[in-house]
Design an enzyme around this catalytic site. Structure first.
Site, PDB file in Angstrom:
ATOM      1  N   LYS A 143      -7.924  14.555 -14.467  1.00  0.00           N
ATOM      2  CA  LYS A 143      -8.253  15.464 -15.551  1.00  0.00           C
ATOM      3  C   LYS A 143      -7.167  15.440 -16.636  1.00  0.00           C
ATOM      4  O   LYS A 143      -7.042  14.468 -17.348  1.00  0.00           O
ATOM      5  CB  LYS A 143      -8.449  16.873 -14.977  1.00  0.00           C
TER       6      LYS A 143
ATOM      7  N   TYR B 226     -14.003  24.214  -5.907  1.00  0.00           N
ATOM      8  CA  TYR B 226     -14.665  23.029  -6.457  1.00  0.00           C
ATOM      9  C   TYR B 226     -15.745  22.563  -5.474  1.00  0.00           C
ATOM     10  O   TYR B 226     -15.486  22.408  -4.274  1.00  0.00           O
ATOM     11  CB  TYR B 226     -13.590  21.962  -6.652  1.00  0.00           C
TER      12      TYR B 226
ATOM     13  N   ARG C  17       0.821  -1.213   0.000  1.00  0.00           N
ATOM     14  CA  ARG C  17       0.000   0.000   0.000  1.00  0.00           C
ATOM     15  C   ARG C  17       0.854   1.261   0.000  1.00  0.00           C
ATOM     16  O   ARG C  17       0.387   2.344  -0.392  1.00  0.00           O
ATOM     17  CB  ARG C  17      -0.941  -0.021   1.215  1.00  0.00           C
TER      18      ARG C  17
ATOM     19  N   ASP D 107      -5.367  24.585  -5.481  1.00  0.00           N
ATOM     20  CA  ASP D 107      -5.845  23.551  -6.395  1.00  0.00           C
ATOM     21  C   ASP D 107      -5.400  23.974  -7.791  1.00  0.00           C
ATOM     22  O   ASP D 107      -5.892  24.950  -8.342  1.00  0.00           O
ATOM     23  CB  ASP D 107      -7.373  23.442  -6.307  1.00  0.00           C
TER      24      ASP D 107
END
Length: 392
Positions: A206, A108, A55, A181
């Site tokens: 994105k 956002y 992980r 961001d």
């Protein structure tokens, strides 16, 4: 390695481990494994830097983090399972009960939901600020409890620009962290860390991944203590990024400059065409000369992506829906950054804003993909004609 006298069941468990050297390829190996085998007993509980579990990341994840660090001019990049997780994970890593965070009102929407519900439940206060106010006024409003200022420039939906560098400098003078961001610029068109921002986050989903088929986010820093806090946070929360997905994002990263150049150029062509349409009040694209925030964009950015908005002349919701439904080349979807063009109506999302500008009419957001811009313009022309017919 199996013993010569071991039975088939045992030999099959050990067969194929470390079979020959790996060939050198242009992409990293994709290791799949939860268990990490350690060389000796002393290594089981060695220092904290020891890789002990899958992980924590393996070859593809490490390769992607290193490449993103090059892109963002960072010393460390932490990977998250989504763009939203990058924002929320970074916030959780540096905030505690009793802290206050100042957040741009144009943030956002899912980030706003996290602040209003999750952070509030854990004793962190969120105050939203108007991104159009001067940096001195913004930082001057910070209280003794303010731990972090969260910016998004350009802002979601309205594409308001902030003087990120000035805010970061003023915040640092007061011992306040700054976070941006940076998804619109994808870490390529703008480098927030170069402008003094402490944490640069983006949705790799994105533009970096670029094909609308994988979720991932990142947080980039230069400060080692912040980097350790981010790493501790993702481990404590139990998040992980799969090797296959890290490989996909790294593959998308290789073509990011080429795709963004094409989409940015096409976006500006479409924006310039829209500016002269009689059904359009204004175009909100910071790279378009004369648009709000253009001077800041010109100072801090090396190019533009394909995401921007425009407002229509006043009309009913039915006319807006008729416009969108007429479009054939623009899909109706909330994401962006992939190869395809998309459109949404923004007004339903604007209701939560504290400082809502008057856009002059219904707000539409477009993402310009890799289609021919002339074909996209023709599609929009048909949609605008339908909008005019439904205005009443």
């Amino acid at each position: 390695m199996a013993h010569p006298n071991d039975r088939d069941e045992t030999r099959l468990i050990r067969a194929g481990q470390g079979a020959g050297p790996a060939a050198k390829t242009v992409g990293p190996a994709v290791q799949k494994g939860s268990t990490v085998l350690l060389p000796d007993a002393a290594s089981l509980y060695a220092d904290k830097g020891q890789l002990t579990y899958g992980r924590q990341g393996l070859s593809a994840q490490f390769a992607l983090s290193a490449a993103l660090a090059e892109l963002e001019h960072a010393t460390q990049v932490t990977l998250y399972p989504s763009g939203l997780a990058a924002v929320t994970g970074a916030l959780l890593a540096v905030l505690k009960a009793g802290d206050e965070v100042l957040v741009t009102d144009t943030i956002y929407k899912p980030t706003r939901r996290f602040c209003d519900h999750v952070l509030k439940r854990f004793g962190v206060t969120t105050r939203y600020f108007d991104p159009r106010q001067p940096p001195e006024a913004l930082v001057g409003e910070a209280s003794d409890a303010t731990r972090l200022i969260l910016m998004e420039s350009p802002g979601s939906l309205g594409f308001e620009m902030q003087d990120v560098a000035r805010v970061a400098a003023l915040a640092r003078d007061r011992g306040i962290l700054s976070m941006a961001d940076n998804t619109w610029a994808a870490g390529y068109l703008c480098k927030p860390l170069d402008h003094g921002v402490d944490i640069s986050v983006q949705a790799l989903t994105k533009y970096v991944a670029g094909h609308s088929d994988v979720f991932m986010g990142s947080a980039a820093v230069r400060d080692a203590r912040l980097g350790q806090a981010l790493e501790d946070g993702i481990h404590d929360l139990g998040w992980a990024v799969a090797g296959d997905e890290a490989y996909q994002v790294l593959r998308g990263l290789r073509t990011l400059p080429t795709r963004m150049a094409r989409q940015g150029e096409s976006g500006l062509a479409v924006a310039a065409w829209l500016r002269d349409r009689p059904q359009v009040v204004r175009v909100l694209h910071p790279a378009l000369p004369g648009a709000p925030g253009h001077d800041l964009w010109k100072r801090d950015y090396t190019g533009a992506c394909g995401l921007f908005a425009f407002s229509l002349t006043p009309g009913p919701e039915a006319a807006v829906n008729a416009f969108l439904d007429e479009l054939q080349l623009f899909g109706l979807g909330f994401s962006w950054g992939g190869f395809e063009s998309l459109a949404i109506a923004c007004d339903p999302q604007l209701k939560v804003r504290k400082f809502r500008p008057d856009y002059g009419g219904p707000l539409i957001r477009l993402h310009i993909g890799l289609e021919d811009p002339d074909d996209l313009i023709a599609d929009l022309a048909r949609g605008l004609a339908v909008y005019a017919a439904h205005q009443g």
